[in-house]
Design a protein around this motif. Structure first.
Motif, PDB file in Angstrom:
ATOM      1  N   ARG A  31       0.862  -1.181   0.000  1.00 30.20           N
ATOM      2  CA  ARG A  31       0.000   0.000   0.000  1.00 30.20           C
ATOM      3  C   ARG A  31       0.899   1.231   0.000  1.00 30.20           C
ATOM      4  NH1 ARG A  31      -4.473   1.431   4.609  1.00 30.20           N
ATOM      5  NH2 ARG A  31      -2.594   1.901   5.801  1.00 30.20           N
ATOM      6  N   LEU A  32       0.827   2.018  -1.052  1.00 30.45           N
ATOM      7  CA  LEU A  32       1.747   3.137  -1.240  1.00 30.45           C
ATOM      8  C   LEU A  32       1.050   4.467  -1.001  1.00 30.45           C
ATOM      9  CD1 LEU A  32       3.506   1.915  -4.502  1.00 30.45           C
ATOM     10  CD2 LEU A  32       4.289   1.633  -2.149  1.00 30.45           C
ATOM     11  N   PRO A  33       1.800   5.484  -0.602  1.00 31.69           N
ATOM     12  CA  PRO A  33       1.221   6.823  -0.447  1.00 31.69           C
ATOM     13  C   PRO A  33       1.051   7.500  -1.800  1.00 31.69           C
ATOM     14  CG  PRO A  33       3.547   6.917   0.015  1.00 31.69           C
ATOM     15  CD  PRO A  33       3.221   5.458  -0.232  1.00 31.69           C
ATOM     16  N   GLU A  34       0.443   8.657  -1.761  1.00 41.71           N
ATOM     17  CA  GLU A  34       0.352   9.471  -2.971  1.00 41.71           C
ATOM     18  C   GLU A  34       1.737  10.001  -3.320  1.00 41.71           C
ATOM     19  OE1 GLU A  34       0.173  11.896   0.604  1.00 41.71           O
ATOM     20  OE2 GLU A  34      -0.943  10.121  -0.064  1.00 41.71           O
ATOM     21  N   ALA A  35       1.834  10.580  -4.496  1.00 40.91           N
ATOM     22  CA  ALA A  35       3.118  11.111  -4.946  1.00 40.91           C
ATOM     23  C   ALA A  35       3.544  12.310  -4.111  1.00 40.91           C
ATOM     24  CB  ALA A  35       3.041  11.493  -6.420  1.00 40.91           C
ATOM     25  N   GLU A  36       4.822  12.570  -4.107  1.00 40.59           N
ATOM     26  CA  GLU A  36       5.388  13.736  -3.449  1.00 40.59           C
ATOM     27  C   GLU A  36       4.819  15.008  -4.072  1.00 40.59           C
ATOM     28  OE1 GLU A  36       7.669  12.466  -6.954  1.00 40.59           O
ATOM     29  OE2 GLU A  36       6.953  11.434  -5.152  1.00 40.59           O
ATOM     30  N   THR A  37       4.926  16.114  -3.369  1.00 41.23           N
ATOM     31  CA  THR A  37       4.299  17.360  -3.832  1.00 41.23           C
ATOM     32  C   THR A  37       5.300  18.382  -4.352  1.00 41.23           C
ATOM     33  OG1 THR A  37       4.349  18.271  -1.579  1.00 41.23           O
ATOM     34  CG2 THR A  37       2.357  17.073  -2.253  1.00 41.23           C
ATOM     35  N   VAL A  38       6.528  17.956  -4.632  1.00 44.08           N
ATOM     36  CA  VAL A  38       7.538  18.926  -5.061  1.00 44.08           C
ATOM     37  C   VAL A  38       8.045  18.637  -6.464  1.00 44.08           C
ATOM     38  CG1 VAL A  38       8.325  19.519  -2.748  1.00 44.08           C
ATOM     39  CG2 VAL A  38       9.342  17.565  -3.909  1.00 44.08           C
ATOM     40  N   HIS A  39       8.128  19.690  -7.262  1.00 43.64           N
ATOM     41  CA  HIS A  39       8.936  19.753  -8.485  1.00 43.64           C
ATOM     42  C   HIS A  39       8.540  18.788  -9.590  1.00 43.64           C
ATOM     43  CE1 HIS A  39      11.294  22.400  -6.081  1.00 43.64           C
ATOM     44  NE2 HIS A  39      11.704  21.437  -5.277  1.00 43.64           N
ATOM     45  N   GLY A  40       7.418  18.146  -9.505  1.00 41.08           N
ATOM     46  CA  GLY A  40       6.966  17.309 -10.608  1.00 41.08           C
ATOM     47  C   GLY A  40       7.955  16.224 -10.971  1.00 41.08           C
ATOM     48  N   SER A  41       8.113  15.984 -12.265  1.00 42.14           N
ATOM     49  CA  SER A  41       8.959  14.883 -12.727  1.00 42.14           C
ATOM     50  C   SER A  41      10.220  15.345 -13.442  1.00 42.14           C
ATOM     51  CB  SER A  41       8.148  13.975 -13.668  1.00 42.14           C
ATOM     52  OG  SER A  41       7.680  14.714 -14.793  1.00 42.14           O
ATOM     53  N   ALA A  42      10.543  16.623 -13.357  1.00 41.07           N
ATOM     54  CA  ALA A  42      11.739  17.118 -14.024  1.00 41.07           C
ATOM     55  C   ALA A  42      12.979  16.441 -13.440  1.00 41.07           C
ATOM     56  CB  ALA A  42      11.847  18.626 -13.850  1.00 41.07           C
ATOM     57  N   PRO A  43      13.885  15.927 -14.285  1.00 44.21           N
ATOM     58  CA  PRO A  43      15.092  15.260 -13.773  1.00 44.21           C
ATOM     59  C   PRO A  43      15.909  16.193 -12.905  1.00 44.21           C
ATOM     60  CG  PRO A  43      14.804  14.842 -16.119  1.00 44.21           C
ATOM     61  CD  PRO A  43      13.823  15.921 -15.758  1.00 44.21           C
ATOM     62  N   GLY A  44      16.565  15.635 -11.915  1.00 42.51           N
ATOM     63  CA  GLY A  44      17.422  16.416 -11.040  1.00 42.51           C
ATOM     64  C   GLY A  44      17.300  15.974  -9.602  1.00 42.51           C
ATOM     65  N   ARG A  45      18.295  16.350  -8.792  1.00 40.49           N
ATOM     66  CA  ARG A  45      18.329  15.915  -7.401  1.00 40.49           C
ATOM     67  C   ARG A  45      17.186  16.517  -6.582  1.00 40.49           C
ATOM     68  NH1 ARG A  45      23.079  13.412  -6.035  1.00 40.49           N
ATOM     69  NH2 ARG A  45      22.910  13.968  -3.838  1.00 40.49           N
ATOM     70  N   ARG A  46      16.604  17.634  -7.043  1.00 40.71           N
ATOM     71  CA  ARG A  46      15.522  18.263  -6.272  1.00 40.71           C
ATOM     72  C   ARG A  46      14.262  17.393  -6.259  1.00 40.71           C
ATOM     73  NH1 ARG A  46      14.629  24.386  -7.751  1.00 40.71           N
ATOM     74  NH2 ARG A  46      13.491  24.275  -5.770  1.00 40.71           N
ATOM     75  N   ARG A  47      14.180  16.445  -7.202  1.00 42.13           N
ATOM     76  CA  ARG A  47      13.032  15.528  -7.183  1.00 42.13           C
ATOM     77  C   ARG A  47      12.970  14.744  -5.871  1.00 42.13           C
ATOM     78  NH1 ARG A  47      12.078  11.226  -9.941  1.00 42.13           N
ATOM     79  NH2 ARG A  47      14.253  10.656 -10.339  1.00 42.13           N
ATOM     80  N   TRP A  48      14.121  14.604  -5.214  1.00 43.49           N
ATOM     81  CA  TRP A  48      14.221  13.750  -4.034  1.00 43.49           C
ATOM     82  C   TRP A  48      14.102  14.532  -2.727  1.00 43.49           C
ATOM     83  CZ3 TRP A  48      15.486   8.357  -4.444  1.00 43.49           C
ATOM     84  CH2 TRP A  48      15.640   7.916  -5.759  1.00 43.49           C
ATOM     85  N   GLU A  49      13.684  15.797  -2.794  1.00 39.62           N
ATOM     86  CA  GLU A  49      13.679  16.627  -1.585  1.00 39.62           C
ATOM     87  C   GLU A  49      12.774  16.088  -0.483  1.00 39.62           C
ATOM     88  OE1 GLU A  49      12.923  20.726  -2.184  1.00 39.62           O
ATOM     89  OE2 GLU A  49      14.864  21.129  -3.119  1.00 39.62           O
ATOM     90  N   GLN A  50      11.713  15.398  -0.837  1.00 33.80           N
ATOM     91  CA  GLN A  50      10.831  14.819   0.173  1.00 33.80           C
ATOM     92  C   GLN A  50      11.082  13.324   0.364  1.00 33.80           C
ATOM     93  OE1 GLN A  50       6.764  15.817  -0.782  1.00 33.80           O
ATOM     94  NE2 GLN A  50       7.042  17.983  -0.319  1.00 33.80           N
ATOM     95  N   GLY A  51      12.130  12.819  -0.258  1.00 34.92           N
ATOM     96  CA  GLY A  51      12.452  11.405  -0.169  1.00 34.92           C
ATOM     97  C   GLY A  51      12.313  10.734  -1.516  1.00 34.92           C
ATOM     98  N   VAL A  52      12.236   9.414  -1.503  1.00 36.19           N
ATOM     99  CA  VAL A  52      12.197   8.644  -2.745  1.00 36.19           C
ATOM    100  C   VAL A  52      10.925   8.976  -3.524  1.00 36.19           C
ATOM    101  CG1 VAL A  52      12.198   6.341  -3.767  1.00 36.19           C
ATOM    102  CG2 VAL A  52      13.471   6.775  -1.632  1.00 36.19           C
ATOM    103  N   PRO A  53      11.038   9.463  -4.769  1.00 35.87           N
ATOM    104  CA  PRO A  53       9.842   9.776  -5.560  1.00 35.87           C
ATOM    105  C   PRO A  53       9.012   8.517  -5.829  1.00 35.87           C
ATOM    106  CG  PRO A  53      11.792  10.823  -6.504  1.00 35.87           C
ATOM    107  CD  PRO A  53      12.279   9.868  -5.469  1.00 35.87           C
TER     108      PRO A  53
END
Length: 390
Positions: A31-53
């Protein structure tokens, strides 16, 4: 070369089909949570700011369930040679690859968290029997830390880095290695430091990707790059080390999730491979999914998520401020590692640094990220260590 004593027993890894079926069933039912709320899917390390996308995790979970082959890793470590021996009431598991070379030197490689013996399985053979006849060769020993992998889980407190280092001396002695070289990173680097500082009569010298200076040193006289290293390390411990605080203070609490949920375990570990590797968007830029899943699956099948976390409870910030290392030392500071110590600071603890390197690429897991460079750097570092006492 002396032979091992009778206290050492051969060991083979073999997970039951039922355990592997259970793992796949749990992955399918996750059972997985909803997606993270930061920065969409653009490549880059900022995708991981809330943890594993979420998208990254779903992809790895699907591969773990339908494509990953644990049996291949089992066969690999069984070919290397696995053993266990009981030290202070605890069975210690280790890989042992004896070199065919008469001039080989004993070498113990110590992993950290969230690593395991899986960090070194791809480099053992080349270290033991190098293709280049002019390269140094080693009798390679890779132990599983207490509470990790196929080593026993401590049932009482006390198995911190000091006790582990003493156990490693006993282990190497049982294998016939009264004197040996040592390498480590992360907790393995701390244990290697303790080994060299407490047991210089047994340790010929060390190579480490972690150097921890004594406290209270000034930044006066450091270069601009060295000052940047200290700022980055301080920032890491202030803002990105919640995992360490959790495991140092409440390992049992996080342990329930790590032992009960393979997806929870994967996310907890994958987050560190992503953040600590020399990559721009994903750890899989340098490390294959198979290698990371070898590590995570080993934790899962042995149920060691909680027991491994307890090394933080036992040893976080416990390195003796007065400990000094007088054996020859080779140190490499990889550019994207989480702790980088300036050489002037390192010299305050490691009194005989015979080789210092700052590689151009690599992070916290160099044996997995840049294995070719890691082997070359380790060989050259240990060659310098051995030459220092000739």
């Amino acid at each position: 070369m002396p032979r091992p004593t009778g206290d050492v027993e051969a060991f083979e890894a073999h997970a039951s089909d039922a355990d592997l079926d259970d793992l796949r069933a749990r992955l399918a039912a996750a059972r997985l949570p909803e997606a993270e709320t930061v920065h969409g899917s653009a490549p880059g390390r900022r995708r991981w700011e809330q943890g594993v996308p979420l998208a990254d995790l779903v992809d790895v979970v699907d591969y773990w369930r339908t494509g990953y082959d644990w049996r291949s890793f089992e066969e690999h470590i069984n070919r290397i040679g696995q053993f266990r021996t009981t030290i202070d009431g605890l069975r210690i598991h280790f890989l042992h690859r004896r070199s065919a070379r008469a001039d080989a030197t004993p070498l113990i490689l110590t992993h950290g968290w969230p690593g395991s013996i899986a960090e070194f399985t791809d480099v053992v053979e080349e270290l033991a029997d190098p293709e280049d006849a002019g390269a140094p060769a080693f009798h390679v020993v890779v132990p599983s830390l207490p509470g990790f992998g196929y080593s026993d889980k401590p049932a009482t407190t006390g198995w911190g880095t000091e006790k582990i280092a003493a156990a490693w001396v006993e282990l190497m002695g049982r294998l016939g290695y009264a004197k040996f070289l040592a390498h480590g990173g992360d907790w393995g680097g701390v244990i290697t430091t303790v080994l060299a500082g407490r047991f210089p009569a047994h340790v010929l010298g060390i190579h480490s990707t972690l150097a921890q200076a004594p406290p209270g040193l000034t930044t006066d006289g450091l270069t601009a790059v060295e000052r940047e290293w200290t700022e980055e390390t301080r920032d890491f411990w202030l803002h990105r080390a919640a995992y360490a605080k959790q495991q140092a203070t409440r390992p049992q609490t996080i342990g329930y999730s790590l032992v009960d949920s393979p997806v929870g375990l994967l996310a907890w570990i994958l987050d560190k491979f992503a953040e600590w590797s020399d990559t721009e968007d994903s750890p899989f830029e340098r490390i294959s999914r198979d290698r990371i899943l070898d590590d995570v699956t080993l934790y899962w099948l042995t149920g060691t998520g909680a027991s491994a976390a307890r090394i933080y409870y036992e040893s976080h910030n416990s390195l003796d401020p007065g400990l000094r290392v007088d054996v020859p030392s080779a140190i490499s500071m990889y550019p994207r590692d989480i702790e980088k110590c300036p050489r002037p600071w390192a010299r305050e603890r490691y009194r005989r640094i015979v080789r210092w390197r700052s590689p151009e690429a690599g992070g916290h897991f160099p044996s997995l990220e840049v294995p070719g460079h890691f082997v070359t750097d380790l060989r050259e570092g240990l060659a310098a260590v051995l030459a220092a006492d000739r």
